[in-house]
Design a protein around this motif. Structure first.
Motif, PDB file in Angstrom:
ATOM      1  N   LEU A 136      49.444 -25.388 -65.137  1.00  0.00           N
ATOM      2  CA  LEU A 136      49.573 -24.678 -66.406  1.00  0.00           C
ATOM      3  C   LEU A 136      49.412 -25.683 -67.538  1.00  0.00           C
ATOM      4  O   LEU A 136      49.990 -26.766 -67.503  1.00  0.00           O
ATOM      5  N   VAL A 137      48.631 -25.304 -68.524  1.00  0.00           N
ATOM      6  CA  VAL A 137      48.372 -26.153 -69.685  1.00  0.00           C
ATOM      7  C   VAL A 137      49.045 -25.503 -70.888  1.00  0.00           C
ATOM      8  O   VAL A 137      48.767 -24.351 -71.215  1.00  0.00           O
ATOM      9  N   CYS A 138      49.944 -26.254 -71.515  1.00  0.00           N
ATOM     10  CA  CYS A 138      50.731 -25.724 -72.624  1.00  0.00           C
ATOM     11  C   CYS A 138      50.291 -26.343 -73.946  1.00  0.00           C
ATOM     12  O   CYS A 138      49.935 -27.517 -74.000  1.00  0.00           O
ATOM     13  N   GLN A 139      50.375 -25.545 -74.973  1.00  0.00           N
ATOM     14  CA  GLN A 139      50.115 -25.999 -76.336  1.00  0.00           C
ATOM     15  C   GLN A 139      48.799 -26.769 -76.444  1.00  0.00           C
ATOM     16  O   GLN A 139      48.735 -27.845 -77.024  1.00  0.00           O
ATOM     17  N   ALA A 140      47.734 -26.162 -75.924  1.00  0.00           N
ATOM     18  CA  ALA A 140      46.425 -26.818 -75.926  1.00  0.00           C
ATOM     19  C   ALA A 140      45.816 -26.881 -77.328  1.00  0.00           C
ATOM     20  O   ALA A 140      44.991 -27.755 -77.602  1.00  0.00           O
ATOM     21  N   GLY A 141      46.200 -25.949 -78.196  1.00  0.00           N
ATOM     22  CA  GLY A 141      45.723 -25.977 -79.579  1.00  0.00           C
ATOM     23  C   GLY A 141      44.216 -26.105 -79.697  1.00  0.00           C
ATOM     24  O   GLY A 141      43.465 -25.333 -79.120  1.00  0.00           O
ATOM     25  N   ARG A 142      43.789 -27.122 -80.416  1.00  0.00           N
ATOM     26  CA  ARG A 142      42.347 -27.298 -80.682  1.00  0.00           C
ATOM     27  C   ARG A 142      41.550 -27.666 -79.437  1.00  0.00           C
ATOM     28  O   ARG A 142      40.321 -27.671 -79.463  1.00  0.00           O
ATOM     29  N   PHE A 143      42.240 -27.964 -78.332  1.00  0.00           N
ATOM     30  CA  PHE A 143      41.540 -28.298 -77.091  1.00  0.00           C
ATOM     31  C   PHE A 143      41.259 -27.065 -76.234  1.00  0.00           C
ATOM     32  O   PHE A 143      40.587 -27.155 -75.210  1.00  0.00           O
ATOM     33  N   ARG A 152      36.730 -32.403 -69.299  1.00  0.00           N
ATOM     34  CA  ARG A 152      36.019 -31.963 -68.096  1.00  0.00           C
ATOM     35  C   ARG A 152      36.829 -32.306 -66.846  1.00  0.00           C
ATOM     36  O   ARG A 152      36.973 -31.503 -65.933  1.00  0.00           O
ATOM     37  N   LEU A 153      37.398 -33.511 -66.817  1.00  0.00           N
ATOM     38  CA  LEU A 153      38.219 -33.942 -65.693  1.00  0.00           C
ATOM     39  C   LEU A 153      39.447 -33.043 -65.541  1.00  0.00           C
ATOM     40  O   LEU A 153      39.809 -32.646 -64.421  1.00  0.00           O
ATOM     41  N   LEU A 154      40.081 -32.702 -66.624  1.00  0.00           N
ATOM     42  CA  LEU A 154      41.251 -31.835 -66.589  1.00  0.00           C
ATOM     43  C   LEU A 154      40.880 -30.442 -66.062  1.00  0.00           C
ATOM     44  O   LEU A 154      41.592 -29.868 -65.240  1.00  0.00           O
ATOM     45  N   ALA A 155      39.756 -29.917 -66.524  1.00  0.00           N
ATOM     46  CA  ALA A 155      39.304 -28.602 -66.051  1.00  0.00           C
ATOM     47  C   ALA A 155      38.991 -28.655 -64.561  1.00  0.00           C
ATOM     48  O   ALA A 155      39.345 -27.736 -63.807  1.00  0.00           O
ATOM     49  N   ARG A 156      38.366 -29.716 -64.111  1.00  0.00           N
ATOM     50  CA  ARG A 156      38.061 -29.850 -62.680  1.00  0.00           C
ATOM     51  C   ARG A 156      39.326 -29.995 -61.856  1.00  0.00           C
ATOM     52  O   ARG A 156      39.413 -29.472 -60.742  1.00  0.00           O
ATOM     53  N   LEU A 157      40.312 -30.708 -62.375  1.00  0.00           N
ATOM     54  CA  LEU A 157      41.596 -30.841 -61.688  1.00  0.00           C
ATOM     55  C   LEU A 157      42.236 -29.469 -61.513  1.00  0.00           C
ATOM     56  O   LEU A 157      42.719 -29.126 -60.428  1.00  0.00           O
ATOM     57  N   GLN A 158      42.240 -28.675 -62.569  1.00  0.00           N
ATOM     58  CA  GLN A 158      42.811 -27.330 -62.496  1.00  0.00           C
ATOM     59  C   GLN A 158      42.086 -26.504 -61.438  1.00  0.00           C
ATOM     60  O   GLN A 158      42.717 -25.814 -60.635  1.00  0.00           O
ATOM     61  N   SER A 160      35.315 -24.276 -72.159  1.00  0.00           N
ATOM     62  CA  SER A 160      33.871 -24.492 -72.014  1.00  0.00           C
ATOM     63  C   SER A 160      33.554 -25.396 -70.819  1.00  0.00           C
ATOM     64  O   SER A 160      32.455 -25.348 -70.281  1.00  0.00           O
ATOM     65  N   HIS A 161      34.540 -26.189 -70.401  1.00  0.00           N
ATOM     66  CA  HIS A 161      34.362 -27.042 -69.222  1.00  0.00           C
ATOM     67  C   HIS A 161      34.849 -26.359 -67.951  1.00  0.00           C
ATOM     68  O   HIS A 161      34.842 -26.953 -66.880  1.00  0.00           O
ATOM     69  N   GLY A 162      35.295 -25.105 -68.059  1.00  0.00           N
ATOM     70  CA  GLY A 162      35.638 -24.324 -66.882  1.00  0.00           C
ATOM     71  C   GLY A 162      37.109 -24.113 -66.616  1.00  0.00           C
ATOM     72  O   GLY A 162      37.466 -23.581 -65.561  1.00  0.00           O
ATOM     73  N   LEU A 163      37.980 -24.510 -67.532  1.00  0.00           N
ATOM     74  CA  LEU A 163      39.406 -24.246 -67.331  1.00  0.00           C
ATOM     75  C   LEU A 163      39.643 -22.747 -67.355  1.00  0.00           C
ATOM     76  O   LEU A 163      39.156 -22.048 -68.238  1.00  0.00           O
ATOM     77  N   ASP A 164      40.373 -22.260 -66.375  1.00  0.00           N
ATOM     78  CA  ASP A 164      40.684 -20.840 -66.294  1.00  0.00           C
ATOM     79  C   ASP A 164      41.653 -20.470 -67.418  1.00  0.00           C
ATOM     80  O   ASP A 164      42.729 -21.059 -67.521  1.00  0.00           O
TER      81      ASP A 164
END
Length: 70
Positions: free
Chosen positions: A32-39, A15-21, A45-49
């Motif tokens: 930019l988030v790379c190789q998020a895989g299972r995350f 959630r914190l990471l999504a809010r930071l983005q 769902s927490h709002g990451l674009d």
């Protein structure tokens, strides 16, 4: 941000990471988030674009270079 080596993350961290983005985007920056895989699904769902996701670090770097060169 390369998540390749991340083995676990609790919901609060995601959630914190999504809010930071989102906050960076509002300030005119892009995370930019790379190789998020299972995350991927939990982050979204927490709002990451979804446009912030890249499958590899190389592709993320290429995209950033393209942005800088305009």
């Amino acid at each position: 941000l390369d998540l390749r080596s991340v083995t676990a993350a609790d919901p609060a961290s995601l959630r914190l990471l999504a809010r930071l983005q989102q906050d960076l985007y509002r300030r005119g920056c892009q995370l930019l988030v790379c190789q998020a895989g299972r995350f991927t699904a939990p982050l979204m769902s927490h709002g990451l674009d979804p446009s912030s996701l890249r499958p590899t670090v190389d592709l993320a770097l290429e995209n950033l270079e393209d942005m800088l060169l305009g």
